[in-house]
Design an enzyme around this catalytic site. Structure first.
Site, PDB file in Angstrom:
ATOM      1  N   LYS A 242       1.032   2.240  -5.465  1.00 43.03           N
ATOM      2  CA  LYS A 242       0.929   2.987  -4.200  1.00 43.03           C
ATOM      3  C   LYS A 242       1.413   2.120  -3.035  1.00 43.03           C
ATOM      4  O   LYS A 242       2.134   2.581  -2.153  1.00 43.03           O
ATOM      5  CB  LYS A 242      -0.516   3.455  -3.970  1.00 43.03           C
ATOM      6  CG  LYS A 242      -0.987   4.488  -4.979  1.00 43.03           C
ATOM      7  CD  LYS A 242      -0.157   5.758  -4.899  1.00 43.03           C
ATOM      8  CE  LYS A 242      -0.477   6.753  -5.981  1.00 43.03           C
ATOM      9  NZ  LYS A 242       0.471   7.860  -6.074  1.00 43.03           N
TER      10      LYS A 242
ATOM     11  N   TYR B  75      -2.165   0.413 -10.832  1.00 39.48           N
ATOM     12  CA  TYR B  75      -2.073   1.728 -10.180  1.00 39.48           C
ATOM     13  C   TYR B  75      -2.054   1.558  -8.651  1.00 39.48           C
ATOM     14  O   TYR B  75      -1.185   2.103  -7.964  1.00 39.48           O
ATOM     15  CB  TYR B  75      -3.252   2.631 -10.602  1.00 39.48           C
ATOM     16  CG  TYR B  75      -3.412   3.833  -9.701  1.00 39.48           C
ATOM     17  CD1 TYR B  75      -2.530   4.906  -9.801  1.00 39.48           C
ATOM     18  CD2 TYR B  75      -4.411   3.887  -8.722  1.00 39.48           C
ATOM     19  CE1 TYR B  75      -2.645   6.007  -8.950  1.00 39.48           C
ATOM     20  CE2 TYR B  75      -4.531   4.969  -7.876  1.00 39.48           C
ATOM     21  CZ  TYR B  75      -3.649   6.026  -7.991  1.00 39.48           C
ATOM     22  OH  TYR B  75      -3.760   7.100  -7.148  1.00 39.48           O
TER      23      TYR B  75
ATOM     24  N   SER C 144      -3.087   6.462  -1.486  1.00 38.73           N
ATOM     25  CA  SER C 144      -4.507   6.427  -1.831  1.00 38.73           C
ATOM     26  C   SER C 144      -5.239   5.430  -0.955  1.00 38.73           C
ATOM     27  O   SER C 144      -4.662   4.402  -0.547  1.00 38.73           O
ATOM     28  CB  SER C 144      -4.635   6.004  -3.300  1.00 38.73           C
ATOM     29  OG  SER C 144      -5.954   5.623  -3.586  1.00 38.73           O
TER      30      SER C 144
END
Ligand code: NAD
Ligand code: UD1
Length: 329
Positions: free
Chosen positions: A152, A148, A124
């Protein structure tokens, strides 16, 4: 090629499965349906008029993953499965760290065990943190504001180290900007549970009268109209980016931004949506959302030069297709 698509019943995985099948690849989906519905699998078949294999399993479950790898001879894996709600990741960090990083490790482990050498990972733009725009793949990654985002960054590092230790392992880290829209059939799209966090699904629900009004998080950013700027990318362009990445994959680690390279403000998106679809999107301006950055858009020159891929669909198509899907749901 025979491709294992994890999270293939989800939003981006389902569109990518359509593009893979249409390009002549064999698709095997594994998804635990924690954030998707079984109907999506039928819709992928309906759109493509092709068959695929589906396993309802959890990719953190080593025995299940081992069994799937032993049943097939995969040429590559595209790993979409993961949790993605930023706010929830702050509330339940372990749930996010566990699912998103263990799934990556389990899949990499069974790729090595079964000699599967191609791995494409859903990363992302959040990994860029507060770097200056446009974001370029060579930038140092800055801390993200939530678990989150950290999952990644960690998954990217895990896969990079696996590729360093296994010289014939080929990894593509795809950093998505803001995927929106839906397949033009309106049969598959983004259908978040509960109240959406992201802008486009919120807009479609307000336009449909399911939510009262959009709250625009801040109009005092240093951007042309004061609202946040993002690089929205049509999910079908994103899906095509995966196939390009897979087909060009060579040993080592390759990082690509998948965006359009163009920043759009919240107000611009709202106005375009209203104009294209002939609907009203009532809104009010409220305070900034914690953790938001002013601007995010991609430098897309690397994907263009190395993959021969660029996003073809514009903001009007994104608004049209998102609305078409909302109206069909
Ligand atoms: P999604 O929730 O629609 O799809 C993810 C799918 O993975 C779901 O179908 C879910 O049921 C499945 N899943 C989750 N954990 C699993 C597990 N342990 N085992 C098996 N299946 C599991 O999300 P999406 O928008 O399609 O995102 C796909 C990937 O792209 C995610 O990794 C996400 O973090 C990443 N990503 C998404 C965006 C975005 O804006 N949508 C942006 C950047 C990166
Ligand atoms: C969010 C996540 C990011 C993730 C990305 C894609 C946060 C802080 N960041 O990014 O980690 O990679 O989604 O899934 O959640 N907006 C409104 N009103 C709304 C919703 C959004 O004004 O109801 C604005 C936001 O302030 C932002 C823009 O719309 O300026 C886009 O927001 P969103 O769709 O949530 O995406 P990101 O913030 O880019």
């Amino acid at each position: 090629m025979h491709i294992l698509v994890t999270g293939g019943a989800g939003y981006i995985g389902s569109h990518t499965s359509v593009v893979l099948l249409e390009a002549g690849h064999e698709v095997i989906i594994v998804d635990n349906l924690s954030n998707s519905k079984i109907e999506t699998i039928d819709r992928i078949k309906q759109i493509t008029k092709k068959e695929l294999i589906f396993y309802q399993e959890d990719v953190t479950d080593e025995a299940a993953v081992d069994a799937i790898f032993s049943n097939h001879s995969f040429d590559g894996v595209i790993h979409f499965a993961g949790f993605k709600a930023v706010g929830e990741s702050v509330e339940f960090p372990l749930k996010y760290y566990y699912n998103n990083t263990v799934s990556t490790m389990v899949l990499a482990k069974y790729c090595l065990k079964y000699g599967v050498k191609q791995f494409v990972f859903s990363s992302s733009a959040t990994v860029y943190g507060e770097n200056d725009v446009p974001f370029v793949e060579t930038m140092e990654l800055l801390p993200t504001t939530n678990p989150y985002g950290e999952t990644k960054v960690i998954s990217e590092r895990i896969l990079t180290d696996v590729a360093k230790a296994n010289r014939d392992f080929a990894v593509s880290l795809l950093r998505y900007f803001n995927p929106v829209g839906a397949h033009e059939s309106g049969l598959i799209g983004e259908d978040p549970r509960g109240i959406p966090n992201n802008l486009m699904p919120y807009i479609t629900k307000v336009a449909k009268g399911k939510l009262e009004k959009l709250r625009i998080f801040g109009n005092d950013y240093p951007t042309p109209d004061g609202t946040g700027v993002r690089d929205y990318i049509h999910v079908m362009d994103l899906a095509e980016g995966h196939v390009a990445a897979l087909e060009k994959l060579t040993p080592g680690v390759h990082v690509y931004n998948l965006g359009t390279g163009r920043g759009i403000s919240v107000l611009e998106l709202v106005k375009t949506f209203e104009e294209v679809n002939g609907v009203k999107v009532p809104y009010e301006i409220v305070g900034r959302r914690p953790g938001d950055i002013a601007e995010s858009y991609a430098d897309v020159s690397k994907a263009k030069a190395e993959l021969g891929w660029t996003a073809k669909r514009g903001i009007r198509e994104m608004c049209r297709d998102a609305w078409r899907y909302e109206c069909g749901v």
